[in-house]
Structure formats: structure tokens, C-alpha cells
Design an enzyme around this catalytic site. Structure first.
Site, PDB file in Angstrom:
ATOM      1  N   ARG A  40       0.808  -1.214   0.000  1.00 51.14           N
ATOM      2  CA  ARG A  40       0.000   0.000   0.000  1.00 51.14           C
ATOM      3  C   ARG A  40       0.844   1.267   0.000  1.00 51.14           C
ATOM      4  O   ARG A  40       0.351   2.337  -0.352  1.00 51.14           O
ATOM      5  CB  ARG A  40      -0.952   0.021   1.201  1.00 51.14           C
ATOM      6  CG  ARG A  40      -2.223  -0.792   1.012  1.00 51.14           C
ATOM      7  CD  ARG A  40      -3.281  -0.356   2.013  1.00 51.14           C
ATOM      8  NE  ARG A  40      -2.791  -0.353   3.372  1.00 51.14           N
ATOM      9  CZ  ARG A  40      -2.811  -1.392   4.204  1.00 51.14           C
ATOM     10  NH1 ARG A  40      -3.317  -2.547   3.787  1.00 51.14           N
ATOM     11  NH2 ARG A  40      -2.339  -1.299   5.434  1.00 51.14           N
ATOM     12  N   TYR A  55     -14.437  22.562 -10.850  1.00 51.61           N
ATOM     13  CA  TYR A  55     -14.826  21.269 -11.427  1.00 51.61           C
ATOM     14  C   TYR A  55     -16.011  20.702 -10.656  1.00 51.61           C
ATOM     15  O   TYR A  55     -16.019  20.696  -9.427  1.00 51.61           O
ATOM     16  CB  TYR A  55     -13.608  20.353 -11.329  1.00 51.61           C
ATOM     17  CG  TYR A  55     -13.696  18.957 -11.847  1.00 51.61           C
ATOM     18  CD1 TYR A  55     -14.270  18.667 -13.079  1.00 51.61           C
ATOM     19  CD2 TYR A  55     -13.149  17.903 -11.108  1.00 51.61           C
ATOM     20  CE1 TYR A  55     -14.303  17.364 -13.552  1.00 51.61           C
ATOM     21  CE2 TYR A  55     -13.171  16.608 -11.574  1.00 51.61           C
ATOM     22  CZ  TYR A  55     -13.756  16.338 -12.799  1.00 51.61           C
ATOM     23  OH  TYR A  55     -13.781  15.048 -13.269  1.00 51.61           O
ATOM     24  N   ASP A  69      -6.446  23.070  -8.123  1.00 55.52           N
ATOM     25  CA  ASP A  69      -6.503  22.033  -9.139  1.00 55.52           C
ATOM     26  C   ASP A  69      -5.734  22.573 -10.340  1.00 55.52           C
ATOM     27  O   ASP A  69      -6.198  23.478 -11.044  1.00 55.52           O
ATOM     28  CB  ASP A  69      -7.960  21.736  -9.506  1.00 55.52           C
ATOM     29  CG  ASP A  69      -8.088  20.588 -10.502  1.00 55.52           C
ATOM     30  OD1 ASP A  69      -7.126  20.331 -11.254  1.00 55.52           O
ATOM     31  OD2 ASP A  69      -9.166  19.958 -10.539  1.00 55.52           O
ATOM     32  N   LYS A 126      -5.386  13.067 -17.312  1.00 57.08           N
ATOM     33  CA  LYS A 126      -5.427  13.984 -18.445  1.00 57.08           C
ATOM     34  C   LYS A 126      -4.059  14.069 -19.139  1.00 57.08           C
ATOM     35  O   LYS A 126      -3.663  13.158 -19.837  1.00 57.08           O
ATOM     36  CB  LYS A 126      -5.893  15.359 -17.971  1.00 57.08           C
ATOM     37  CG  LYS A 126      -7.165  15.335 -17.118  1.00 57.08           C
ATOM     38  CD  LYS A 126      -8.363  14.744 -17.827  1.00 57.08           C
ATOM     39  CE  LYS A 126      -9.680  15.035 -17.110  1.00 57.08           C
ATOM     40  NZ  LYS A 126      -9.817  14.424 -15.784  1.00 57.08           N
TER      41      LYS A 126
END
Length: 404
Positions: free
Chosen positions: A65, A119, A191, A216
Site C-alpha cells: 500500500r 470542477y 486544481d 489527463k
């Protein structure tokens, strides 16, 4: 030459390629890219090693993890791209990065101020999900930076920024907003997916945390989902701790895809940005278009701030149909496009188009001030790597189809 002295394009190529991650100890030679280390279990030398513990930092085997060399290489590369950062935490999506970052930095009773044109999933997290944890959120107008100070109260702990804003692409004065936040002792989170650190080094402009959807531009090929949060200490340590509490981890295979995409991100951004400006210029002269929302276009809303603060852009922008168009006409336009797929994402090699209406997801103002709202119907384009002339031809026949 230190990494800090190297230009971003060089860092894109060199970052995250430590010799210990690209070679076999004791053997000569190495490979170009870090291999894919698939492992859920990390082994210890003996009981003393197990009992002694290992630092909770990238580069130290502990358990799957916490990642392995492939994930560490990507995190290191992203950190090196953001001047002033001390670390990066990876997440399985951009939304996961935003949600976990906010949960790490806010506590019950705290307040978050969130830019009104953020967003939509970020808005939902802020105004809905955080309520479950006793955290309140209020939208504010990012185009009025002087008003931010008046909104900050005793319980305000952070401000969430996005520039350019989602859908309507307003560019806000990030350095001014971040400076106001810092003067009041609150954190600023941005962001930074649109410009990436290549076009807007967010920490250098005063922000405390830079969040990206690596889905993206970093991935760049529409085949991987991932997010990141990058910050200096001690903020990144708080985000890392929260991510570990929540079991956030990305697969080494996806990390390898993101690393591969990262190496060519600069050239892809340069190409898509140039094409986007060419397409935006053509659209601005079309009689069926009332406004083009592209901050890279001279005269468009936000252009002056973009030119002042940004060193690059990308292929994402929007336009508004002229008065007289209706929803059915807009649908005919989008449906007629042959080179533009219809999809929510962006930043890949392929061009995309989606219709949008900002009013339902904006509270304070639907459109940037000073534009001709025309029909009030928007279309968002993500420009890929196709030929600019071909994309313009496709949009021309799509706009023609509106009247049929």
C-alpha cells in the site's frame, strides 16, 4: 548541474530515473525506464529488521500500500516538476486526490471556501460530501480577489482554487488569492490539471497544494486513471497520512503508463496548445459563435492574467453559440462531428466535444463578465493531436449541420 537548475523539459526526461530503480545492484548498465515492480508483500531480512521499522517515506519497502519503485519513481518525477515541493502522493483518480486532500487538511467544524467555477465533482465534494464530516463550504467569486478577505472567518481553514475554471475557463489572480489566504493563516489548494506545473508552477505562485488529474495530460493516451497531490512539508505529510488511513494506492502498471506519458507531455502540450489557439481564432470569426472562452486567445476573458502568470496552456477551451441556437441545434452540431469524440475527459491524443450549461453548477455567476452570452449554450472542446485544418473543417461542417 542540480535538478533545480535544469529546465522543465529536461526534468521531464530525467526525473524519477534513479539508478537504484533502473539497475540491478552490483551489475553494470541499466534500463531507461523504471521497470514495473508488482508486489503486495514486501519482505524483511529478519525479525530485528521487522521490529526496527522502516521510515514512512518513498524509497523504503514496507508493504504494497505504500508503493514500490515504480510508484516512487512517478511521485519523485512529479515532485521535481513542482518547484518548492517536498513530496507527491498518488491516488487512483483526480477526484480521489481532491477528496483525500480536503479530508486531510480539514476537521469537523472547519470551513472551506471554494471557487464558484470549480470542477463539478470538486463542488460536490465540498458542498455535499464534507457536510457528513461537519465541514462547511461556501462558494466565492474568484474574479473578485479583494472580496476573499471579507469571507474568511474564524473557522475558515482552506481555500480551493482552479484556474482556468471548469467549463467557462475564467483565469483568476492566483498569486493574489494565495497571498490573502497566507496572510490569514489558511491553506490554498489548486486544481492545476489544465496547465500542469510546466505551464503554471503553483507553489512558486503561492499555493500550498497542487492537485492534478494525471488521467489527463500526464497519462495523455486515455488509458489510465490517476491523480496526485504535491506539496511541501509538513502539508504533504498530512496528506500522505490521510491517504494511508484510507488505503489509497495506485497500481504499478498504471504508474508505469503515467511515467511513459510524462516523458512526452511537453511536446504534446505544445502541439495541442498551438492547434487550440488556431481553432479558437477560427471559431471567434464564425457567425454561429457568440464568444470563445479560451484564455490563450488575445482579447478573450482572462488573457491578460494568463499571459502574466502562465508559461503554457493546453487544448481545452469552450465556445458559446450565437443567439437563435437551441438545444436541438447544439446536439446536431456535436453529433455531426467526425473527428471529435463525445466524452467527459480531456488531455488525450484525441479531440473531444461535449455540450454544457454552466448555470446549474455555478452559484454566483454563470458566465465570465463582459462576454456575449448569445444563446447561453456552450460547447467544450478538448483539442488533441490531429491536424488543425482537419479539425477546423470538421467544426465547419458541424456548425453547418446546426441549421439543417
Amino acid at each position: 548541474m542540480s535538478n533545480n537548475d535544469r529546465k522543465p523539459a529536461t526534468r521531464l526526461v530525467e526525473a524519477g530515473r534513479k539508478r537504484e530503480w533502473t539497475s540491478v545492484p552490483g551489475s553494470k548498465g541499466r534500463v531507461v525506464s523504471p521497470p514495473v515492480w508488482r508486489a503486495s508483500t514486501h519482505l524483511y531480512e529478519d525479525c530485528a529488521d521487522l521490529a526496527g521499522g522502516r521510515p514512512n517515506e518513498d524509497g523504503h519497502f514496507y508493504y504494497g500500500r505504500r508503493g514500490g519503485p515504480t510508484q516512487w519513481a512517478l511521485a519523485e518525477a512529479l515532485t521535481e516538476l513542482e518547484p518548492g515541493a517536498d513530496g507527491t502522493e498518488l491516488f487512483p483518480s483526480g477526484v480521489a486526490a481532491i477528496a483525500c486532500t480536503l479530508m486531510a487538511l480539514l476537521r469537523p467544524g472547519d470551513e472551506l471556501l471554494v471557487t464558484d467555477n470549480v470542477y463539478e465533482p470538486t463542488r460536490n465534494i465540498a458542498l455535499s460530501m464534507l457536510k457528513q464530516f461537519g465541514i462547511t463550504a461556501r462558494p466565492f467569486d474568484p474574479l473578485e480577489p479583494d472580496s476573499l478577505a471579507g469571507l474568511i472567518g474564524e473557522k475558515t481553514r482552506a481555500v480551493m482554487l482552479e484556474s482556468p475554471g471548469s467549463l467557462t475557463l475564467e483565469v483568476c489572480d492566483v498569486p493574489a488569492l494565495a497571498a490573502i489566504a497566507r496572510r490569514h493563516g489558511i491553506l490554498s489548494i489548486i486544481d492545476n490539471t489544465w496547465a500542469t506545473p510546466l505551464g503554471f508552477p503553483a507553489l512558486e505562485h503561492g499555493c500550498d497544494v497542487s492537485v492534478m488529474s494525471l488521467t489527463k495530460h500526464v497519462g495523455g493516451h486515455s488509458d489510465v486513471m490517476m491523480g496526485s497531490a504535491t506539496a511541501a512539508k509538513p502539508v504533504i505529510n498530512r496528506i500522505r497520512r490521510q491517504a494511508q488511513f484510507m488505503g489509497q494506492v495506485v497500481s504499478p502498471d498504471d504508474a508505469a503508463l503515467a511515467l511513459r506519458g510524462l516523458r512526452t507531455m511537453q511536446v504534446r502540450l505544445n502541439q495541442s496548445t498551438g492547434t487550440a489557439i488556431e481553432v479558437a481564432e477560427w471559431l471567434s470569426d464564425h457567425p454561429a459563435v457568440s464568444a470563445v472562452l479560451c484564455p490563450m486567445l488575445p482579447g478573450a476573458p482572462g488573457y491578460d492574467l494568463w499571459r502574466r502568470d502562465f508559461s503554457g496552456g493546453c487544448g481545452l477551451f469552450s465556445f458559446v453559440l450565437a443567439e437563435g441556437a437551441d438545444v436541438a441545434a447544439r446536439a446536431r452540431l456535436v453529433d455531426a462531428l467526425e473527428l471529435f469524440g463525445i466524452g467527459f475527459s480531456w488531455g488525450g491524443f484525441e479531440s473531444l466535444a461535449i455540450p454544457f450549461d454552466p448555470a446549474p453548477v455555478h452559484t454566483l455567476r454563470a458566465w465570465p463578465p463582459g462576454i456575449d452570452e448569445g444563446s447561453g449554450l456552450g460547447v467544450r472542446l478538448s483539442i488533441g493531436l490531429e491536424d488543425a485544418g482537419d479539425l477546423i473543417g470538421d467544426l465547419a461542417q458541424g456548425l453547418d449541420a446546426m441549421g439543417s
